[in-house]
Design a protein around this motif. Structure first.
Motif: not given
Length: 350
Positions: A46-59, A29-44
């Protein structure tokens, strides 16, 4: 009769307080979820600012208003600075990697839970369902000894034991405190693993019962409509090809409902293994046909909690034989030595 009941209660108490269960499953479980969320953050990334950052429409201001209403918390809303956000994102990536590797797992598991909760709460409407389960699992894993197997902590413990660096004689009070810590750690781990298993059973059971109430699942046409939702068709040609097999669609729909409803009732017999195989196939199809890899991955990792430790030990033996057959051994280890992949580790330190 009273003696038999007493023996069973005593046996359960001993199991709860003295023997941590499913240590390998917790590591998976530790390895699986750590790997999944790491891959998720790496995949996103290029889009990190639009999703979570100050430039997100969801301010950040809107996020804080939502958090006030929902009760969630997020470290990402503590500042609107772009530099602060970039630092948080870098820390999140490092935390996921350390959690995956099992380095200082007790402390890092808390940081991992904070990371998952913070990113989920900041963009709560940008989820596919997988992160909902991942939030729960990240919190549950804080209470488990998920660093006792297949981790850097495990390797460090093994090296210390082989070097003879064991603790010396301890005084009465110190010894009692150590025993109390061991019992508390074991109890928390066992309870955490039970809650994880119960959560998965509850999820499957509710999903199956919810499907039973729907007329489209009853007449076998539910998957037809699922395969024709444009939002969840990354491969339209493949979806159309599968949708053309009407009998197959109906059979898979009925099998899905049957397996999900029956899942909580087959866990204590060998029937759970074919059920887990069916669920694995179902989640792989969801990932491919519906384009929901995070959700499918989270569910597949969660299902791993129901596999016994002997299964994972057999995987370890298979890996060792494969490594020895290819002539690759650990640094400084002889070919016949016990590798550090599945170390035996006394004590509850995670």
């Amino acid at each position: 009769m009273p003696q038999r009941v007493f023996d069973r209660v005593h046996g359960f108490f001993v199991l709860l307080t003295e023997r941590p269960v499913s240590l390998y499953a917790a590591a998976v479980l530790r390895i699986g979820y750590g790997l999944l969320y790491l891959a998720f953050l790496l995949r996103e990334f290029p889009h990190r600012d639009e999703m979570w950052g100050p430039g997100s429409p969801w301010t950040p201001a809107l996020a804080r208003q939502m958090l006030d209403q929902s009760g969630w918390v997020s470290v990402l809303t503590l500042s609107d600075s772009r530099v602060y956000f970039e630092v948080c994102y870098a820390v999140a990536l490092v935390t996921c990697a350390l959690f995956l590797l099992g380095w200082r797992t007790r402390a890092v598991s808390v940081l991992f839970a904070v990371v998952v909760v913070s990113f989920h709460a900041k963009a709560i409407f940008m989820a596919d369902g997988g992160d909902n389960l991942m939030v729960l699992m990240a919190v549950y894993l804080v209470f488990t000894a998920c660093g006792r197997r297949w981790s850097l902590d495990a390797r460090r413990t093994r090296l210390q034991a082989s070097a003879g660096r064991t603790a010396g004689p301890r005084g009465g009070l110190r010894h009692q405190l150590g025993d109390a810590r061991n019992i508390l750690t074991t109890v928390l781990h066992n309870c955490g693993m039970f809650v994880i298993a119960a959560q998965v059973c509850f999820l499957y059971g509710c999903a199956g019962l919810y499907k039973v109430q729907g007329p489209s699942w009853g007449n076998g046409t539910a998957l037809h409509y699922v395969l024709n939702i444009d939002l969840f068709r990354p491969w339209p040609g493949l979806s159309q090809m599968v949708d053309g097999h009407h009998l197959l669609i109906a059979v898979v729909g009925y099998l899905t409902v049957l397996v999900q409803v029956a899942f909580p009732f087959v866990l204590f017999g060998r029937l759970k293994y074919p059920v887990l195989i069916v669920l694995l196939g179902m989640h792989v199809n969801i990932a491919v046909l519906m384009g929901l890899p995070l959700f499918s991955g989270a569910m597949i990792v969660a299902d791993a909690v129901f596999l016994p430790d002997r299964f994972y030990r057999s995987l370890g033996r298979l890996w060792r034989r494969t490594v020895q057959r290819t002539g690759v051994t650990g640094a400084g280890a002889s070919p016949g030595a016990e590798p550090a992949l599945v170390p035996a580790q006394p004590g509850p330190a995670g």
